[in-house]
Design an enzyme around this catalytic site. Sequence first.
Site, PDB file in Angstrom:
ATOM      1  N   LEU A 148      37.938 -65.689-125.316  1.00 60.59           N
ATOM      2  CA  LEU A 148      37.346 -64.413-125.701  1.00 60.59           C
ATOM      3  C   LEU A 148      38.249 -63.592-126.602  1.00 60.59           C
ATOM      4  O   LEU A 148      37.784 -62.819-127.431  1.00 60.59           O
ATOM      5  CB  LEU A 148      37.009 -63.600-124.449  1.00 60.59           C
ATOM      6  CG  LEU A 148      35.939 -64.196-123.524  1.00 60.59           C
ATOM      7  CD1 LEU A 148      35.885 -63.411-122.226  1.00 60.59           C
ATOM      8  CD2 LEU A 148      34.584 -64.193-124.202  1.00 60.59           C
ATOM      9  N   GLU A 163      42.745 -63.082-127.964  1.00 60.20           N
ATOM     10  CA  GLU A 163      44.079 -63.649-127.969  1.00 60.20           C
ATOM     11  C   GLU A 163      45.098 -62.633-128.439  1.00 60.20           C
ATOM     12  O   GLU A 163      44.766 -61.652-129.103  1.00 60.20           O
ATOM     13  CB  GLU A 163      44.133 -64.888-128.862  1.00 60.20           C
ATOM     14  CG  GLU A 163      43.769 -64.609-130.307  1.00 60.20           C
ATOM     15  CD  GLU A 163      43.715 -65.879-131.129  1.00 60.20           C
ATOM     16  OE1 GLU A 163      44.472 -65.968-132.111  1.00 60.20           O
ATOM     17  OE2 GLU A 163      42.925 -66.768-130.777  1.00 60.20           O
ATOM     18  N   ALA A 182      49.810 -62.239-128.925  1.00 60.47           N
ATOM     19  CA  ALA A 182      51.012 -62.981-129.276  1.00 60.47           C
ATOM     20  C   ALA A 182      51.484 -63.879-128.137  1.00 60.47           C
ATOM     21  O   ALA A 182      52.095 -64.915-128.374  1.00 60.47           O
ATOM     22  CB  ALA A 182      52.123 -62.008-129.671  1.00 60.47           C
ATOM     23  N   TYR A 183      51.189 -63.488-126.874  1.00 58.41           N
ATOM     24  CA  TYR A 183      51.733 -64.227-125.740  1.00 58.41           C
ATOM     25  C   TYR A 183      50.683 -64.845-124.830  1.00 58.41           C
ATOM     26  O   TYR A 183      51.008 -65.282-123.736  1.00 58.41           O
ATOM     27  CB  TYR A 183      52.631 -63.299-124.906  1.00 58.41           C
ATOM     28  CG  TYR A 183      53.868 -62.865-125.645  1.00 58.41           C
ATOM     29  CD1 TYR A 183      54.842 -63.779-126.004  1.00 58.41           C
ATOM     30  CD2 TYR A 183      54.040 -61.530-125.992  1.00 58.41           C
ATOM     31  CE1 TYR A 183      55.976 -63.377-126.693  1.00 58.41           C
ATOM     32  CE2 TYR A 183      55.173 -61.114-126.676  1.00 58.41           C
ATOM     33  CZ  TYR A 183      56.136 -62.036-127.023  1.00 58.41           C
ATOM     34  OH  TYR A 183      57.257 -61.645-127.707  1.00 58.41           O
ATOM     35  N   GLY A 184      49.459 -64.903-125.250  1.00 63.50           N
ATOM     36  CA  GLY A 184      48.456 -65.489-124.386  1.00 63.50           C
ATOM     37  C   GLY A 184      47.056 -65.236-124.880  1.00 63.50           C
ATOM     38  O   GLY A 184      46.837 -64.940-126.051  1.00 63.50           O
ATOM     39  N   GLU A 185      46.098 -65.386-123.968  1.00 62.77           N
ATOM     40  CA  GLU A 185      44.707 -65.244-124.354  1.00 62.77           C
ATOM     41  C   GLU A 185      43.847 -64.879-123.161  1.00 62.77           C
ATOM     42  O   GLU A 185      44.307 -64.869-122.023  1.00 62.77           O
ATOM     43  CB  GLU A 185      44.207 -66.543-124.992  1.00 62.77           C
ATOM     44  CG  GLU A 185      44.277 -67.740-124.070  1.00 62.77           C
ATOM     45  CD  GLU A 185      43.981 -69.051-124.774  1.00 62.77           C
ATOM     46  OE1 GLU A 185      44.131 -69.108-126.008  1.00 62.77           O
ATOM     47  OE2 GLU A 185      43.591 -70.014-124.101  1.00 62.77           O
ATOM     48  N   ASP A 203      46.047 -46.939-127.924  1.00 59.67           N
ATOM     49  CA  ASP A 203      45.460 -47.942-128.815  1.00 59.67           C
ATOM     50  C   ASP A 203      43.936 -47.912-128.703  1.00 59.67           C
ATOM     51  O   ASP A 203      43.290 -48.948-128.557  1.00 59.67           O
ATOM     52  CB  ASP A 203      45.994 -49.334-128.498  1.00 59.67           C
ATOM     53  CG  ASP A 203      45.763 -50.327-129.648  1.00 59.67           C
ATOM     54  OD1 ASP A 203      45.540 -49.869-130.792  1.00 59.67           O
ATOM     55  OD2 ASP A 203      45.789 -51.544-129.398  1.00 59.67           O
TER      56      ASP A 203
END
Length: 420
Positions: free
Chosen positions: A15, A17, A19-22, A130
Amino acid sequence: MAVPFVQDWDLIQTLGEGAYGEVRLLVNRQTGEAVAVKVIDTSQGKECSENVKKEICINKVLSHPNIVRFFGHRREGPTVYLFLEYCSGGELFDRIEPDLGMPEREAHRFFQQLIAAVEYLHSVGITHRDIKPENILLDDKDNLKLSDFGLATMFRHRGRERRLNRLCGTLPYVAPELLSKLEFSAQPADVWACGIVLTAMLAGGLLSKLLRALPEERLSISELKTDPWFSQTLTSSSSHNKLLCSDTQLHRNNSDRVQFSSSQPDPALGVCVWEGSVCVGGADQVSFSQPARPDNMLLGSQLLGTPGASQTPWQRLVRRMTRFFTTLDSSASCSALRDTCIDLGHTFKHTCTNQVTVSTLDRRNNKLIFKVHLMELDQRVLLDFRLSKGDGLEFKRLFLKIKQKLSDIISTQKIPLPVT
């Protein structure tokens, strides 16, 4: 990236992603229930590990109907799994048509729910930092859910408030004081981002009292709630926009479309526009747009309120406008997509058997990267486009251009609903 302790769940798609996972969508093969799991690999950086700890702590204190619910987390070595409410309605930005926005009635309701979420956050001393359409999700009843607290922080504790100094967020939504001051107040920065979200929903309307450059002159949430446009009940789509007080005007400048995203205010009207839509929290920040919610993976209890076994696999996919079925098989569909992307000057690369990555520059010469998954569902081929890097509305514009060029192979066949 596997989920080792999960049994009887099938991976449907990725669904989101970072920099360190998804984030992965999983479906229980016994019950048909759909969940998502946010998987983060913390082994690549100390800052990532600290950010995840803070994200977990913040999620634990949140409880509001317009904020994604947190159900717990689990750590397996360096990998952390976060379990949150699954929002099958997809991302808010999927409801925003480039240069058109959405009906005022919808924008009004979503904006009220967004402000309710942000007001609650501020009441418990937390700032999101954000806020953008990609971080705003919709549930199956079309209610707004603010998500992704990877950049959130506490600005008030036990009555003592601190000013912030870290530049983070996504540039088109960043308040001007973050770029011009060493320290700034948390709440006005979130209010600015909410104003830009409303700008995007209403196709570029400049909201003068929300988007004033000086934070001390910007509307507070309490002042915003007394505004006639915000507080009214819209029963039908209006033929015009009142847009927050009589001195606010809706500006549509077709000649500027080549330069500016509809997620940005017009610089000719006295508001700074930042070139670029890259995340300014650093390349190592952890940011996802779709959270998860498998409480039964933690406790062995049954999931509630998720799609059931009566749904077909394609119906269990999170709602997204950036996808379509084709009349061709996978190989021919991929070839047609490749030819179209190359004709448009994009870089096309196979990353695995059923996935391609397309890289290009948007209209402001900023990097735009998206992936296309080719999935066979109900003996048909689905092309599912997902943004990897860049501005969400720029991605939507590009998708519509590609879809138009592939119109001769797009299937118009209706898919029957399951028998109940």
